[in-house]
Scaffold this active site. Structure first.
Site, mmCIF file in Angstrom:
data_model
loop_
_atom_site.group_PDB
_atom_site.id
_atom_site.type_symbol
_atom_site.label_atom_id
_atom_site.label_comp_id
_atom_site.label_asym_id
_atom_site.label_seq_id
_atom_site.Cartn_x
_atom_site.Cartn_y
_atom_site.Cartn_z
ATOM 1 N N ASP A 1 -1.068 47.515 16.590
ATOM 2 C CA ASP A 1 -1.483 47.010 17.908
ATOM 3 C C ASP A 1 -1.842 48.209 18.783
ATOM 4 O OD1 ASP A 1 -1.864 45.601 20.225
ATOM 5 O OD2 ASP A 1 0.234 45.020 20.496
ATOM 6 N N TYR B 1 -6.036 47.688 36.173
ATOM 7 C CA TYR B 1 -7.211 46.806 36.147
ATOM 8 C C TYR B 1 -7.657 46.577 37.589
ATOM 9 C CZ TYR B 1 -4.683 46.206 31.817
ATOM 10 O OH TYR B 1 -3.988 46.468 30.664
ATOM 11 N N HIS C 1 3.560 40.215 18.814
ATOM 12 C CA HIS C 1 4.631 40.132 19.815
ATOM 13 C C HIS C 1 5.847 39.712 19.011
ATOM 14 C CE1 HIS C 1 1.645 39.357 23.376
ATOM 15 N NE2 HIS C 1 1.520 40.544 22.823
ATOM 16 N N GLU D 1 2.272 50.294 26.430
ATOM 17 C CA GLU D 1 0.899 49.937 26.784
ATOM 18 C C GLU D 1 0.689 49.732 28.277
ATOM 19 O OE1 GLU D 1 -0.231 45.896 25.582
ATOM 20 O OE2 GLU D 1 1.602 45.828 24.398
ATOM 21 N N ASP E 1 -8.601 46.460 22.270
ATOM 22 C CA ASP E 1 -7.214 46.202 21.876
ATOM 23 C C ASP E 1 -7.298 45.510 20.532
ATOM 24 O OD1 ASP E 1 -4.638 45.289 21.489
ATOM 25 O OD2 ASP E 1 -4.360 44.623 23.561
ATOM 26 N N ARG F 1 -6.380 50.407 29.505
ATOM 27 C CA ARG F 1 -5.055 50.297 28.884
ATOM 28 C C ARG F 1 -5.012 51.337 27.766
ATOM 29 N NH1 ARG F 1 -4.979 45.226 28.449
ATOM 30 N NH2 ARG F 1 -5.496 44.769 26.277
ATOM 31 N N GLU G 1 -2.562 52.001 24.579
ATOM 32 C CA GLU G 1 -1.439 51.366 23.867
ATOM 33 C C GLU G 1 -1.148 52.078 22.546
ATOM 34 O OE1 GLU G 1 -2.125 47.291 22.557
ATOM 35 O OE2 GLU G 1 0.035 46.956 22.461
ATOM 36 N N ASP H 1 -13.770 19.691 6.836
ATOM 37 C CA ASP H 1 -13.192 20.103 5.555
ATOM 38 C C ASP H 1 -12.682 21.542 5.553
ATOM 39 O OD1 ASP H 1 -13.635 17.699 4.381
ATOM 40 O OD2 ASP H 1 -15.523 18.264 3.420
ATOM 41 N N HIS I 1 1.129 43.194 33.696
ATOM 42 C CA HIS I 1 1.844 42.872 32.448
ATOM 43 C C HIS I 1 2.971 43.871 32.207
ATOM 44 C CE1 HIS I 1 -0.296 46.142 30.332
ATOM 45 N NE2 HIS I 1 -1.419 45.703 30.868
ATOM 46 N N HIS J 1 -6.643 39.254 27.887
ATOM 47 C CA HIS J 1 -6.804 38.783 26.506
ATOM 48 C C HIS J 1 -8.230 38.284 26.248
ATOM 49 C CE1 HIS J 1 -2.200 38.339 25.698
ATOM 50 N NE2 HIS J 1 -2.638 39.576 25.609
ATOM 51 N N HIS K 1 6.366 45.442 24.126
ATOM 52 C CA HIS K 1 6.922 44.275 23.427
ATOM 53 C C HIS K 1 7.346 44.746 22.050
ATOM 54 C CE1 HIS K 1 3.089 43.984 21.210
ATOM 55 N NE2 HIS K 1 2.465 44.078 22.373
HETATM 56 N N1 GLY Z 1 -2.624 42.825 21.516
HETATM 57 C C1 GLY Z 1 -1.831 42.110 22.419
HETATM 58 C C2 GLY Z 1 -0.939 42.976 23.148
HETATM 59 O O1 GLY Z 1 -1.172 44.160 23.242
HETATM 60 O O2 GLY Z 1 0.073 42.557 23.628
HETATM 61 MN MN MN Z 2 0.602 45.042 22.555
HETATM 62 MN MN MN Z 3 -2.558 45.213 22.094
#
Ligand code: GLY
Ligand code: MN
Ligand code: MN
Length: 449
Positions: A276, A393, A366, A389, A265, A410, A412, A46, A355, A248, A359
């Site tokens: 972000d 790693y 994103h 960012e 993050d 990271r 960012e 539900d 990566h 992630h 973005h």
């Molecule tokens: N939070 C996801 C990214 O940094 O792309």
């Molecule tokens: Mn990001």
């Molecule tokens: Mn991020």
């Protein structure tokens, strides 16, 4: 206005009306645009997931209820902008929640005319009749999209009457081009999202202690978000030690040890706009030599990338600037061999940096918008918003004897391109080693009353 809550409804009908007017200009009197709100999703039995409409729908309408269809039909007999939405229902409104209903859609959301969603089938033929083009998005509400296509073929072949559009045009492409360039109003909302996100990261830096669990640190973030009337824009990533190397990672379930770095993050969403931010800091408040060494490389890459973010530059200039610094640093510390150019050509750096650097950022974390136009990187323009960012790693399982084993970093930030460079929306969270250590040395005061 019936409901001022910025979690649910926009209080800026004029902003949405101006967006619809731009769409109407493009669609023209011989076209019609139709867009459905994404369906609700069941979580378990539900319980549904809290509803958030797809960003295109919210961008155009400000309307945040499910089961809604927006139609822009310039010159149509009932009005240019028609919103189909859930009818008022006393019983449902007691059990589930309030509804605007068609009257509210006209009074508060700028609809020229509004009808109950069940009436869409009665209107669709008339809305399409005599138009040359129908603008549709695909992938947000497949049942709705298929229904419109079925209507077109029914009008063509099964004598349902009317003259159907001969052309189906992508509405999402048109909207995404608009969404790519943020207005001052949008940048102001993004600033709010960034400010609360920044405060949440600062609170986390001050709250962390060895032995705490990652989810407890996440709770610090979420307390700050929700205390400001916001919610996360995407599930928060709180990863300590080797978990920081899972890009992630959202389990957030492990205890954080003395000597670990923790990577957070996380960003808040304000009126549909995302923050972000990523910061990485030591659980015990002091960077070790190895942590500091790797951290300084990522931070230098972050700074070089921000420096490269200027109008007229191709979008990937940001990534190239970060990459050069990261690769030079990886060679300096002995993680990569050869020259910078060789490592970039061979992509050997991908073992440590897998990566992109940026973005688009906006209503979707994103965000939408093409990165390339006709095969060429898009040139940056004032009003475009994006993240910067870079990260490194070093997975322990692949580098068991490295002094950097299990370090993931990271850094960012969120930026908006200006006439002369860029504006960093997330400057409020420290990123220098000394600043972070000084902040962490200060006692944490919960904002709880
Ligand atoms: N939070 C996801 C990214 O940094 O792309
Ligand atoms: Mn990001
Ligand atoms: Mn991020």
């Amino acid at each position: 206005m019936r409901d001022q809550s910025h979690l649910q409804h926009s209080d800026e009908p004029a902003v949405h009306a101006a967006r619809r007017a731009r769409v109407a200009d493009i669609v023209g009197r011989d076209g019609v645009a139709m867009l459905a709100a994404t369906p609700e999703r069941n979580r378990n039995n539900d319980v549904d997931y809290p509803y958030r409409p797809n960003s295109d729908f919210r961008y155009l309408t400000g309307f945040c209820e499910p089961e809604a269809i927006a139609v822009i039909a310039p010159g149509f007999e009932a009005g240019d902008y028609i919103l189909f939405c859930r009818a008022r229902n006393a019983d449902q409104e007691v059990w589930i929640g309030r509804r605007a209903g068609p009257d509210g859609a006209m009074a508060d959301y700028g609809a020229d005319q509004a009808f109950a969603i069940d009436e869409f089938e009665d209107w669709i033929g008339r809305l399409l009749d005599g138009r040359c083009r129908v603008y549709l998005s695909f992938g947000t509400h497949p049942e709705f999209e298929q229904g419109v296509l079925d209507q077109l073929s029914g009008m063509r072949s099964q004598g349902r009457g009317g003259v159907p559009p001969r052309e189906v045009v992508a509405l999402d492409g048109l909207l995404h081009d608009m969404r790519l360039r943020k207005s001052e109003h949008e940048v102001a909302l993004m600033r709010q999202a960034a400010a609360t996100s920044a405060r949440a990261h600062i609170a986390a830096m001050q709250a962390v202690r060895p032995g705490m669990y990652e989810y407890q640190l996440a709770a610090t973030l979420h307390y700050t978000f929700e205390n400001d009337g916001m919610h996360w824009a995407y599930p928060s990533i709180v990863g300590a030690g080797e978990n920081a190397c899972v890009l992630h990672y959202i389990e957030n379930s492990a205890p954080m040890a003395d000597g670990d770095l923790v990577l957070i993050d996380a960003g808040a969403e304000y009126r549909g706009y995302a923050g972000d931010i990523t910061r990485t800091f030591p659980v015990n408040g002091r960077f070790s030599d190895a942590q500091r060494e790797l951290y300084e490389i990522v931070l230098a890459a972050n700074r070089a990338a921000i420096e490269a973010a200027r109008p007229g530059e191709p979008m990937n200039a940001i990534h190239q600037a970060a990459l050069k610094v990261l690769v030079a640093g990886l060679i300096d510390v002995g993680l990569l061999e050869g020259t910078v150019d060789e490592a970039i050509d061979a992509e050997s750096y991908r073992a440590y940096f897998m990566h992109g650097t940026s973005h688009w950022l906006g209503m979707d974390v994103h965000d939408v918008g093409d990165y390339k136009v006709d095969g060429e990187w898009r040139l940056l323009e004032p009003g475009m918003a994006l993240t910067v960012e870079p990260g490194l790693y070093v997975r322990g399982q692949d580098n068991p004897s490295s002094r950097f084993a299990d370090i993931g970093i990271r850094v960012e930030d969120d930026i908006v391109i200006t006439e002369t460079g860029c504006d960093v929306l997330t400057v409020d969270v420290p990123k220098d080693v000394d600043e972070i250590e000084a902040l962490m040395a200060k006692p944490y005061r919960s904002e709880t009353p």
